[in-house]
Design a protein around this motif. Structure first.
Motif, PDB file in Angstrom:
ATOM      1  N   ARG A  42       0.831  -1.208   0.000  1.00  0.00           N
ATOM      2  CA  ARG A  42       0.000   0.000   0.000  1.00  0.00           C
ATOM      3  C   ARG A  42       0.864   1.257   0.000  1.00  0.00           C
ATOM      4  O   ARG A  42       0.506   2.259  -0.641  1.00  0.00           O
ATOM      5  CB  ARG A  42      -0.918  -0.034   1.217  1.00  0.00           C
ATOM      6  N   LEU A  43       1.999   1.197   0.702  1.00  0.00           N
ATOM      7  CA  LEU A  43       2.927   2.327   0.662  1.00  0.00           C
ATOM      8  C   LEU A  43       3.424   2.570  -0.763  1.00  0.00           C
ATOM      9  O   LEU A  43       3.511   3.709  -1.224  1.00  0.00           O
ATOM     10  CB  LEU A  43       4.126   2.062   1.584  1.00  0.00           C
ATOM     11  N   TRP A  44       3.736   1.485  -1.449  1.00  0.00           N
ATOM     12  CA  TRP A  44       4.225   1.612  -2.819  1.00  0.00           C
ATOM     13  C   TRP A  44       3.139   2.160  -3.743  1.00  0.00           C
ATOM     14  O   TRP A  44       3.399   3.027  -4.588  1.00  0.00           O
ATOM     15  CB  TRP A  44       4.717   0.263  -3.324  1.00  0.00           C
ATOM     16  N   LEU A  45       1.910   1.684  -3.573  1.00  0.00           N
ATOM     17  CA  LEU A  45       0.810   2.185  -4.390  1.00  0.00           C
ATOM     18  C   LEU A  45       0.571   3.670  -4.146  1.00  0.00           C
ATOM     19  O   LEU A  45       0.126   4.397  -5.054  1.00  0.00           O
ATOM     20  CB  LEU A  45      -0.474   1.392  -4.091  1.00  0.00           C
ATOM     21  N   ALA A  46       0.887   4.127  -2.931  1.00  0.00           N
ATOM     22  CA  ALA A  46       0.713   5.541  -2.602  1.00  0.00           C
ATOM     23  C   ALA A  46       1.924   6.382  -2.990  1.00  0.00           C
ATOM     24  O   ALA A  46       1.950   7.587  -2.715  1.00  0.00           O
ATOM     25  CB  ALA A  46       0.434   5.701  -1.109  1.00  0.00           C
ATOM     26  N   GLY A  47       2.936   5.750  -3.599  1.00  0.00           N
ATOM     27  CA  GLY A  47       4.101   6.476  -4.047  1.00  0.00           C
ATOM     28  C   GLY A  47       5.260   6.487  -3.073  1.00  0.00           C
ATOM     29  O   GLY A  47       6.279   7.150  -3.322  1.00  0.00           O
ATOM     30  N   LEU A  64       5.124  -6.469  -5.231  1.00  0.00           N
ATOM     31  CA  LEU A  64       4.168  -6.629  -6.321  1.00  0.00           C
ATOM     32  C   LEU A  64       3.260  -7.827  -6.085  1.00  0.00           C
ATOM     33  O   LEU A  64       2.076  -7.794  -6.428  1.00  0.00           O
ATOM     34  CB  LEU A  64       4.911  -6.785  -7.649  1.00  0.00           C
ATOM     35  N   ALA A  65       3.798  -8.872  -5.473  1.00  0.00           N
ATOM     36  CA  ALA A  65       2.968 -10.045  -5.179  1.00  0.00           C
ATOM     37  C   ALA A  65       1.891  -9.731  -4.154  1.00  0.00           C
ATOM     38  O   ALA A  65       0.832 -10.377  -4.132  1.00  0.00           O
ATOM     39  CB  ALA A  65       3.844 -11.195  -4.686  1.00  0.00           C
ATOM     40  N   ALA A  66       2.145  -8.739  -3.296  1.00  0.00           N
ATOM     41  CA  ALA A  66       1.168  -8.378  -2.267  1.00  0.00           C
ATOM     42  C   ALA A  66       0.158  -7.345  -2.740  1.00  0.00           C
ATOM     43  O   ALA A  66      -0.803  -7.049  -2.015  1.00  0.00           O
ATOM     44  CB  ALA A  66       1.893  -7.851  -1.029  1.00  0.00           C
ATOM     45  N   VAL A  67       0.353  -6.790  -3.928  1.00  0.00           N
ATOM     46  CA  VAL A  67      -0.561  -5.763  -4.428  1.00  0.00           C
ATOM     47  C   VAL A  67      -2.005  -6.247  -4.491  1.00  0.00           C
ATOM     48  O   VAL A  67      -2.927  -5.508  -4.099  1.00  0.00           O
ATOM     49  CB  VAL A  67      -0.083  -5.235  -5.799  1.00  0.00           C
ATOM     50  N   PRO A  68      -2.284  -7.484  -4.981  1.00  0.00           N
ATOM     51  CA  PRO A  68      -3.692  -7.929  -4.984  1.00  0.00           C
ATOM     52  C   PRO A  68      -4.338  -7.867  -3.606  1.00  0.00           C
ATOM     53  O   PRO A  68      -5.516  -7.517  -3.482  1.00  0.00           O
ATOM     54  CB  PRO A  68      -3.596  -9.364  -5.498  1.00  0.00           C
ATOM     55  N   GLN A  69      -3.573  -8.202  -2.562  1.00  0.00           N
ATOM     56  CA  GLN A  69      -4.132  -8.110  -1.213  1.00  0.00           C
ATOM     57  C   GLN A  69      -4.406  -6.663  -0.832  1.00  0.00           C
ATOM     58  O   GLN A  69      -5.372  -6.383  -0.112  1.00  0.00           O
ATOM     59  CB  GLN A  69      -3.175  -8.727  -0.196  1.00  0.00           C
ATOM     60  N   ALA A  70      -3.544  -5.763  -1.273  1.00  0.00           N
ATOM     61  CA  ALA A  70      -3.728  -4.351  -0.940  1.00  0.00           C
ATOM     62  C   ALA A  70      -4.991  -3.777  -1.555  1.00  0.00           C
ATOM     63  O   ALA A  70      -5.499  -2.752  -1.085  1.00  0.00           O
ATOM     64  CB  ALA A  70      -2.512  -3.551  -1.395  1.00  0.00           C
ATOM     65  N   ALA A 197      14.693  -7.466  -9.768  1.00  0.00           N
ATOM     66  CA  ALA A 197      15.255  -6.348 -10.532  1.00  0.00           C
ATOM     67  C   ALA A 197      14.156  -5.564 -11.236  1.00  0.00           C
ATOM     68  O   ALA A 197      14.150  -4.320 -11.229  1.00  0.00           O
ATOM     69  CB  ALA A 197      16.266  -6.870 -11.539  1.00  0.00           C
ATOM     70  N   ALA A 198      13.203  -6.293 -11.819  1.00  0.00           N
ATOM     71  CA  ALA A 198      12.103  -5.617 -12.499  1.00  0.00           C
ATOM     72  C   ALA A 198      11.245  -4.839 -11.513  1.00  0.00           C
ATOM     73  O   ALA A 198      10.822  -3.704 -11.786  1.00  0.00           O
ATOM     74  CB  ALA A 198      11.259  -6.646 -13.255  1.00  0.00           C
ATOM     75  N   ALA A 199      10.988  -5.444 -10.343  1.00  0.00           N
ATOM     76  CA  ALA A 199      10.172  -4.753  -9.335  1.00  0.00           C
ATOM     77  C   ALA A 199      10.910  -3.556  -8.754  1.00  0.00           C
ATOM     78  O   ALA A 199      10.304  -2.514  -8.474  1.00  0.00           O
ATOM     79  CB  ALA A 199       9.782  -5.726  -8.229  1.00  0.00           C
ATOM     80  N   ALA A 200      12.225  -3.692  -8.555  1.00  0.00           N
ATOM     81  CA  ALA A 200      13.002  -2.590  -7.969  1.00  0.00           C
ATOM     82  C   ALA A 200      12.975  -1.352  -8.836  1.00  0.00           C
ATOM     83  O   ALA A 200      12.988  -0.221  -8.324  1.00  0.00           O
ATOM     84  CB  ALA A 200      14.444  -3.039  -7.736  1.00  0.00           C
ATOM     85  N   LEU A 201      12.929  -1.547 -10.148  1.00  0.00           N
ATOM     86  CA  LEU A 201      12.885  -0.403 -11.055  1.00  0.00           C
ATOM     87  C   LEU A 201      11.613   0.423 -10.879  1.00  0.00           C
ATOM     88  O   LEU A 201      11.573   1.594 -11.236  1.00  0.00           O
ATOM     89  CB  LEU A 201      13.007  -0.878 -12.505  1.00  0.00           C
ATOM     90  N   ALA A 202      10.577  -0.224 -10.313  1.00  0.00           N
ATOM     91  CA  ALA A 202       9.320   0.488 -10.087  1.00  0.00           C
ATOM     92  C   ALA A 202       9.249   1.112  -8.700  1.00  0.00           C
ATOM     93  O   ALA A 202       8.242   1.746  -8.368  1.00  0.00           O
ATOM     94  CB  ALA A 202       8.142  -0.468 -10.285  1.00  0.00           C
ATOM     95  N   MET A 203      10.300   0.932  -7.890  1.00  0.00           N
ATOM     96  CA  MET A 203      10.317   1.466  -6.533  1.00  0.00           C
ATOM     97  C   MET A 203      10.952   2.859  -6.510  1.00  0.00           C
ATOM     98  O   MET A 203      11.838   3.154  -7.312  1.00  0.00           O
ATOM     99  CB  MET A 203      11.109   0.533  -5.607  1.00  0.00           C
ATOM    100  N   PRO A 204      10.534   3.704  -5.565  1.00  0.00           N
ATOM    101  CA  PRO A 204      11.189   5.014  -5.440  1.00  0.00           C
ATOM    102  C   PRO A 204      12.635   4.904  -4.974  1.00  0.00           C
ATOM    103  O   PRO A 204      13.437   5.802  -5.204  1.00  0.00           O
ATOM    104  CB  PRO A 204      10.318   5.741  -4.403  1.00  0.00           C
TER     105      PRO A 204
END
Length: 400
Positions: A42-47, A64-70, A197-204
């Protein structure tokens, strides 16, 4: 082995239903540990950065695997997550049984699962916490089932997928090294590395795992976490042993465990038990030295040992296997150790005892076979009638 009677299966179904229902009613949200991962998503979805919480100890791919739960309502998660965790533990038990060729509906299968659910406190504990250790508890037996059938590449993919969710099974990579299964090892490494690596690129903060989580794991000095750690290094420090000396004791135990695992693999006998017992010993060695290390980590290895209890000479056929697990029996009173803050001492005793029992079993003398397993097919055993080993009717065995 005959199927279990209907009464036993009904009792098992009732127990497996009661545990997640109790967790849904009593546990906050979707489980304390699962809530940490969902909060990171949820923190990631909020930026924000998922690594802002120091207790988030997972690879970026887990976010990213936890996003569906969020995205699911909290009320749904509160019911669904305990059911899914229970289902994951049952699936791991079913795969562990199939490694040894035991039918999932047999009397032994039902009795064993009842023993895990009712006789092991970490079972209900893991369901209540909803810790992602359940992914390892389900993935490891599945991967070993594939490996014992010569499908090492598929086994590497399964372990790699589990590592992408939680890096608990990383020591199992050494099993692939011992077996010289390089393609499987490459898959094991590539899946979590590529996903993270792919997920990290989407992280701040793409390097957050290395700059925040890894130092936290290496220090292991979180006051809250230390109360529940079961590793000898953490427990000895609480007893007044200097941290450096405690770490040295834990490292020595882990090194001895690695030696036992290598010796077990080189012994090269007893079919499917060879990779299973080697993998179990590798993990127990890591649990001795890892920070943190919790009681529910035992659910990754104990079902695999328990499922082999029908095999002659298996560790679970000895009395010491059951004796060292007594600290994990729910409701068994231990003077001065039955409080939540002191529970880690019992967990440490069970972990060290199980590592000792498994290590002595792995280190015992036996024939040595240095040849690696083949990637496909069933390796031949010179001198047999058809150059194959049959471990049970109709099924090709693991190479001796």
């Amino acid at each position: 082995m005959r199927p279990a009677p209907g009464t036993a299966r009904a009792v098992l179904a009732l127990v497996l239903a009661a545990i997640p229902v109790h967790a849904a009613l009593k546990s906050p949200g979707s489980g304390v540990d699962n809530r940490i991962v969902v909060h990171a998503a949820r923190l990631w979805l909020a930026g924000g950065s998922p690594y802002a919480d120091p207790h988030f100890l997972y690879f970026p791919s887990a976010v990213l695997a936890a996003v569906p739960q969020a995205l699911v309502p909290a009320g749904v998660l509160r019911v669904a997550v305990p059911v899914l965790v229970t289902g994951g533990l049952v699936a791991g038990w079913a795969c562990a049984l199939r490694v040894y060729g035991v039918a999932w509906h047999s009397r032994f299968a039902v009795a064993g699962l009842l023993a895990l659910a009712l006789g092991s406190a970490p079972f209900a504990h893991l369901v209540h916490l909803a810790n992602w250790t359940v992914t390892a508890a389900a993935a490891l037996p599945c991967a070993l089932l594939l490996a014992t059938r010569g499908r090492w590449l598929a086994a590497g993919l399964v372990i790699g997928a589990a590592l992408a969710l939680k890096p608990l099974l990383a020591p199992v990579a050494l099993l692939f090294v011992l077996a010289r299964q390089w393609r499987g090892l490459a898959a094991l490494v590539a899946v979590p590395a590529g996903a993270s690596a792919a997920a990290a690129l989407a992280m701040p903060d793409p390097a957050g795992f290395f700059t925040r989580t890894l130092p936290f794991l290496l220090r292991g000095d979180d006051v809250f976490v230390r109360l529940y750690e079961a590793s000898p290094g953490a427990v000895l420090t609480r007893l007044g042993v200097p941290p450096a000396a405690a770490a040295l004791v834990a490292a020595a135990g882990a090194a001895a465990g690695l030696w036992c695992a290598r010796r077990r693999w080189r012994r090269g006998d007893e079919g499917v038990r060879r990779p299973v017992e080697t993998a179990v010993m590798l993990l127990l060695s890591a649990f001795l030295v890892s920070r943190p290390s919790y009681d529910h980590y035992l659910l990754v290895v104990v079902p695999l040992l328990l499922a082999g209890a029908l095999e002659a000479g298996a560790p679970a056929r000895g009395p010491w296997f059951w004796a060292v697990l007594l600290p994990q029996v729910p409701g068994l009173a231990w003077p001065w150790l039955d409080t939540g803050e002191r529970r880690a001492f019992l967990d440490c005793a069970a972990l060290c005892g199980l590592a000792l029992v498994a290590g002595l079993h792995c280190a015992r003398r036996g024939p040595v076979t240095l040849e690696p397993c083949g990637m496909t097919g069933t390796p031949t055993v010179p001198g047999s009638r058809d150059d194959h080993v049959l471990t049970r009717p109709g099924q090709r065995g693991y190479p001796a």
